[in-house]
Design an enzyme around this catalytic site. Structure first.
Site, PDB file in Angstrom:
ATOM      1  N   PHE A 230       0.807  -1.605  -0.052  1.00  0.00           N
ATOM      2  CA  PHE A 230      -0.550  -0.493   0.572  1.00  0.00           C
ATOM      3  C   PHE A 230       0.467   1.192  -0.368  1.00  0.00           C
ATOM      4  O   PHE A 230       0.541   2.152   0.637  1.00  0.00           O
ATOM      5  CB  PHE A 230      -0.938   0.009   0.945  1.00  0.00           C
ATOM      6  CG  PHE A 230      -2.161  -1.155   1.141  1.00  0.00           C
ATOM      7  CD1 PHE A 230      -2.634  -1.096   0.721  1.00  0.00           C
ATOM      8  CD2 PHE A 230      -1.592  -2.148   2.150  1.00  0.00           C
ATOM      9  CE1 PHE A 230      -4.245  -2.752   0.352  1.00  0.00           C
ATOM     10  CE2 PHE A 230      -3.128  -3.383   2.235  1.00  0.00           C
ATOM     11  CZ  PHE A 230      -3.564  -3.784   1.346  1.00  0.00           C
TER      12      PHE A 230
ATOM     13  N   CYS B 171      -0.819   2.339 -10.080  1.00  0.00           N
ATOM     14  CA  CYS B 171      -1.925   1.374  -9.735  1.00  0.00           C
ATOM     15  C   CYS B 171      -3.269   1.781  -9.960  1.00  0.00           C
ATOM     16  O   CYS B 171      -3.895   1.036 -10.323  1.00  0.00           O
ATOM     17  CB  CYS B 171      -1.890   1.402  -8.648  1.00  0.00           C
ATOM     18  SG  CYS B 171      -0.243   1.500  -7.492  1.00  0.00           S
TER      19      CYS B 171
END
Length: 452
Positions: A143, A254
């Site tokens: 993350f 992403c």
């Protein structure tokens, strides 16, 4: 010893941070040139603070780089999963990494996958293990945010561990406990849930961005200010303050890729995902919005052809040199097709931009140089250094006075008072001449009151 396969963004940051925590880490990649560069201290991408950490840990012998895979008890896979035609994730690099690991196994091995992969990948990868030695595959999605990746890795919001093995879970937990000493942020779940968590997180963030961008269009029609609407919304603790900014659309490695992969997975499973489809559609529309605003503005000034436009910021976000699916590329392509002369500047992404932009573009040394003789300026990436430029100097260099703020970084009234025709995203446009007149009128009125 920890072996990290892949020295791209995730692999290099992850490996370096483990080394910073005292582990011996070997980073492996098939790209000989990239590995040789890292040995000499050359970082293949821009990330604040990373070069210093790599240099220090190399010097202290905890971090090494090689093209040859060695034996280890723990492997981290951090290779690319680019989009295939149709949006599905290409897992060939992940599969190749697992097969290479299986050839090196001599005892119990834990394989930790940090690459973003569709649900069910961990189970499928077991079929690629050729060794007879015991092993477990764990899903541990990353993350990391480009621009703050070191802090994200060293002080994570949470660590997600997907596993069907208690033994493997404990091995990975021991690695990550030092990163979460203040608060226990380690979340253990099943493999499928961990794999889906990564996609779900990015999809939610992208949804918030697209929602605010769609709402900004309504603001422009009714004369509302999206910044004030955002403040009014975010006071509700159920909504919060994060990711509620209207802008030029999202890009990067992403969000676009993961949204497409999630859609492809849903389609394969026979699940309808109209909301996720809308998120992607809105974003593509938003990337074209600045061009439409420019076209509308210059339609009364002879059109765009032959005009000089300055673009401030090229990377898809600040603090990175990543040009992948950057909104600036959509704008530049559209402007070049209209015969616009472009002067562009970005603090760190210029080299990557030169590779990504196909057309006659003037790459400038500063935002001031880019503004020279410009009919308009467009801010696309909100680098901090653009916040406190000398706007008086900028305006004096320009031919025109239009300023299109694709990230709402400036105060419309202040920009108007300085003489700009200011156009933001979801905020009423401010014309400099009109606002100056109003301010002069107000000043005269105030002076008259003082004289009484």
């Amino acid at each position: 010893m920890i072996v990290v396969i892949g020295v791209g963004y995730v692999g290099l940051v992850t490996g370096t941070c483990f080394a910073e925590m005292g582990h011996e880490v070997t980073c492996v990649d098939i790209d000989q040139e990239k590995i040789e560069g890292l040995k000499k201290g050359t970082i293949p991408f821009y990330e604040p603070g990373l070069k210093e950490l790599v240099t220090r840990n190399q010097k202290e012998g905890r971090l090494t780089f090689t093209t040859k895979l060695s034996e280890a008890a723990i492997y981290f896979i951090a290779v690319g999963t680019p989009s295939k035609k149709g949006g599905a994730a290409d897992l060939s690099q992940v599969e190749a990494a697992v097969e290479a690991i299986s050839e090196k196994m001599t005892g119990y091995t834990v394989i930790v996958n940090k690459s973003t992969v569709p649900v069910g990948t961990a189970k499928k990868l077991k079929n690629h293990i050729l060794s007879n030695h015991p092993f477990d595959i764990v899903s541990c999605p990353e993350f990391l945010k480009e621009g703050t990746a070191i802090e994200d890795c060293m002080k994570p919001d949470r660590i997600v561990i997907g596993s069907d093995s208690e033994k493997a879970t404990q091995v990975v937990k021991r690695l990550y406990i030092p990163f979460t000493l203040n608060h226990d942020r380690i979340l253990v779940m099943d493999l499928a849930s961990a794999e889906l968590t990564k996609y779900a997180s990015n999809a939610m963030l992208a949804t918030r961005i697209s929602f605010m961008n769609e709402l900004s269009g309504i603001c422009e029609k009714v004369g509302a200010n999206i910044n004030q609407v955002r403040i009014g919304m975010s006071g509700d603790h159920r909504i919060g303050y994060h990711f509620l900014y209207a802008g030029a659309g999202y890009g990067g490695s992403c969000f676009p890729k993961d949204i497409r992969a999630l859609r492809a997975l849903a389609e394969e499973l026979g699940c309808d995902t109209p909301l996720i489809e809308a998120v992607e559609t809105i974003n593509e529309k938003q990337k074209k919005r600045l061009f439409k605003r420019l076209s509308s503005y210059f339609s009364k000034k002879g059109g765009l052809e032959g005009k000089t436009i300055a673009i401030w910021g090229l990377a898809f976000k600040p603090n990175t040199d990543d040009m992948r699916e950057a909104p600036s590329l959509t704008l530049i392509d559209a402007l070049l097709k209209k015969g616009v002369r472009l002067r562009v500047y970005d603090p760190v992404a210029m080299e990557n931009a030169k590779k990504a932009i196909d057309g006659p573009v003037r790459f400038c040394l500063s935002e001031y140089q880019a503004a020279q003789n410009a009919d308009a300026i467009v801010l696309v990436t909100e680098w901090k250094q653009f916040r406190f430029v000398n706007l008086k100097t900028v305006l004096s260099k320009m031919k025109g006075s239009a300023f299109f703020d694709g990230r709402n970084q400036y105060n419309p009234q202040e920009m108007g008072a300085k003489g700009f025709h200011y156009v933001g995203v979801g905020v009423p446009p401010t014309k400099g001449a009109l606002l100056k007149k109003l301010l002069r009128t107000q000043k005269s009125y105030d002076t008259a009151l003082l004289d009484q």
